[in-house]
Design a protein around this motif. Sequence first.
Motif, mmCIF file in Angstrom:
data_model
loop_
_atom_site.group_PDB
_atom_site.id
_atom_site.type_symbol
_atom_site.label_atom_id
_atom_site.label_comp_id
_atom_site.label_asym_id
_atom_site.label_seq_id
_atom_site.Cartn_x
_atom_site.Cartn_y
_atom_site.Cartn_z
ATOM 1 N N GLY A 169 -10.285 10.803 2.423
ATOM 2 C CA GLY A 169 -9.470 11.207 1.284
ATOM 3 C C GLY A 169 -8.139 10.483 1.288
ATOM 4 O O GLY A 169 -7.684 9.987 2.314
ATOM 5 N N VAL A 170 -7.517 10.392 0.115
ATOM 6 C CA VAL A 170 -6.199 9.773 0.021
ATOM 7 C C VAL A 170 -5.405 10.467 -1.072
ATOM 8 O O VAL A 170 -5.934 10.790 -2.138
ATOM 9 C CB VAL A 170 -6.307 8.247 -0.257
ATOM 10 N N ILE A 171 -4.147 10.745 -0.779
ATOM 11 C CA ILE A 171 -3.214 11.301 -1.760
ATOM 12 C C ILE A 171 -2.050 10.323 -1.860
ATOM 13 O O ILE A 171 -1.248 10.202 -0.929
ATOM 14 C CB ILE A 171 -2.694 12.684 -1.331
ATOM 15 N N THR A 172 -1.984 9.582 -2.967
ATOM 16 C CA THR A 172 -0.872 8.663 -3.196
ATOM 17 C C THR A 172 0.289 9.476 -3.737
ATOM 18 O O THR A 172 0.179 10.116 -4.789
ATOM 19 C CB THR A 172 -1.277 7.558 -4.190
ATOM 20 N N ASN A 186 0.892 -1.153 0.000
ATOM 21 C CA ASN A 186 0.000 0.000 0.000
ATOM 22 C C ASN A 186 0.931 1.204 0.000
ATOM 23 O O ASN A 186 1.508 1.559 1.026
ATOM 24 C CB ASN A 186 -0.896 -0.002 1.240
ATOM 25 N N PRO A 187 1.157 1.808 -1.177
ATOM 26 C CA PRO A 187 2.288 2.732 -1.345
ATOM 27 C C PRO A 187 2.174 3.994 -0.501
ATOM 28 O O PRO A 187 1.087 4.321 0.008
ATOM 29 C CB PRO A 187 2.245 3.058 -2.848
ATOM 30 N N PRO A 188 3.290 4.704 -0.334
ATOM 31 C CA PRO A 188 3.271 5.920 0.486
ATOM 32 C C PRO A 188 2.144 6.868 0.076
ATOM 33 O O PRO A 188 1.993 7.211 -1.105
ATOM 34 C CB PRO A 188 4.653 6.532 0.213
ATOM 35 N N ASP A 230 -1.401 -7.233 15.875
ATOM 36 C CA ASP A 230 -0.699 -5.981 16.177
ATOM 37 C C ASP A 230 -1.459 -4.787 15.602
ATOM 38 O O ASP A 230 -2.127 -4.883 14.564
ATOM 39 C CB ASP A 230 0.713 -5.997 15.592
ATOM 40 N N VAL A 231 -1.317 -3.648 16.280
ATOM 41 C CA VAL A 231 -2.009 -2.420 15.908
ATOM 42 C C VAL A 231 -0.995 -1.298 15.746
ATOM 43 O O VAL A 231 0.005 -1.236 16.478
ATOM 44 C CB VAL A 231 -3.053 -2.039 16.992
ATOM 45 N N PHE A 232 -1.246 -0.407 14.780
ATOM 46 C CA PHE A 232 -0.346 0.726 14.559
ATOM 47 C C PHE A 232 -1.184 1.938 14.172
ATOM 48 O O PHE A 232 -2.214 1.809 13.492
ATOM 49 C CB PHE A 232 0.649 0.409 13.442
ATOM 50 N N VAL A 233 -0.743 3.137 14.595
ATOM 51 C CA VAL A 233 -1.462 4.378 14.322
ATOM 52 C C VAL A 233 -0.654 5.254 13.373
ATOM 53 O O VAL A 233 0.548 5.444 13.565
ATOM 54 C CB VAL A 233 -1.750 5.150 15.627
ATOM 55 N N PHE A 234 -1.340 5.784 12.357
ATOM 56 C CA PHE A 234 -0.744 6.740 11.432
ATOM 57 C C PHE A 234 -1.424 8.092 11.665
ATOM 58 O O PHE A 234 -2.610 8.254 11.357
ATOM 59 C CB PHE A 234 -0.941 6.299 9.982
ATOM 60 N N PRO A 235 -0.694 9.087 12.196
ATOM 61 C CA PRO A 235 -1.314 10.381 12.504
ATOM 62 C C PRO A 235 -1.830 11.093 11.254
ATOM 63 O O PRO A 235 -1.311 10.912 10.156
ATOM 64 C CB PRO A 235 -0.168 11.168 13.159
ATOM 65 N N ILE A 236 -2.829 11.909 11.452
ATOM 66 C CA ILE A 236 -3.503 12.607 10.363
ATOM 67 C C ILE A 236 -2.509 13.379 9.485
ATOM 68 O O ILE A 236 -1.612 14.075 9.987
ATOM 69 C CB ILE A 236 -4.583 13.556 10.911
ATOM 70 N N GLY A 237 -2.653 13.224 8.182
ATOM 71 C CA GLY A 237 -1.895 14.014 7.227
ATOM 72 C C GLY A 237 -0.474 13.571 6.958
ATOM 73 O O GLY A 237 0.170 14.110 6.054
ATOM 74 N N HIS A 266 2.530 7.692 4.935
ATOM 75 C CA HIS A 266 2.704 6.372 5.531
ATOM 76 C C HIS A 266 2.494 5.283 4.487
ATOM 77 O O HIS A 266 2.044 5.551 3.374
ATOM 78 C CB HIS A 266 1.746 6.177 6.711
ATOM 79 N N PHE A 267 2.841 4.048 4.850
ATOM 80 C CA PHE A 267 2.735 2.916 3.921
ATOM 81 C C PHE A 267 2.632 1.625 4.713
ATOM 82 O O PHE A 267 2.889 1.580 5.923
ATOM 83 C CB PHE A 267 3.972 2.848 3.000
ATOM 84 N N GLN A 268 2.271 0.530 4.002
ATOM 85 C CA GLN A 268 2.360 -0.836 4.544
ATOM 86 C C GLN A 268 2.920 -1.727 3.438
ATOM 87 O O GLN A 268 2.531 -1.605 2.277
ATOM 88 C CB GLN A 268 0.990 -1.356 4.979
#
Length: 220
Positions: free
Chosen positions: A178-181, A106-108, A146-153, A156-158
Amino acid sequence: MKAFHFLALLALAFSLASAYDPSPLQDFCVAIPEPKNAVFVNGKFCKNPNLTVANDFSFSGLNIPANTENRVGSNVTLLNVDRIPGLNTLGISLARIDYAPNGGLNPPHTHPRATEILVVVEGTLYVGFVTSNPNRFISKVLYPGDVFVFPIGLIHFQFNIAKTHAVAFAGLSSQNPGVITIANAIFGPNPPINPDVLAKAFQLDKNVVENLQKLFKNNA
């Protein structure tokens, strides 16, 4: 002076309140298509609450794996207000992410309107995000449960580092996050960004930039 402090605190409170989806003023506001010639609003118009049904608040099929046969090897099934009308004004959405074996990515990307909390259900994911300037990279390998948090804005990637299919579910703090790749936004917008700008920004040869623009335009 006290009045000034009060006004400053009041302004701060209003700025924080407006940073996320507005709080609902009723039990729910099931979204309906905008009436003809309506003025655009930041959200959806509401169905008469007396006409709402259970299907306005439900979705079936999130247990079905999505197709990951694409150039990045992942597929995001997003359940936002467009898929579940009953989410309107409630400030949340949900996503299932499927990852192909051996490098499904899941790209940046960023979510301009939401923080994301991710839980791994199957597989092994290498995840991370980058802070605002000065940039720090924060990453971790995640296993089922496992759980991980990505802060707003934040970008990030997986990345699936296992030989098997991986699945994760993500909650997002907006009905329409919304998403901005990043790569698509830089090299594939329409119309394209002047390649001289990107060549200087990324310290790349202009020919490399133009080739990347062709790649992302063809795969948009």
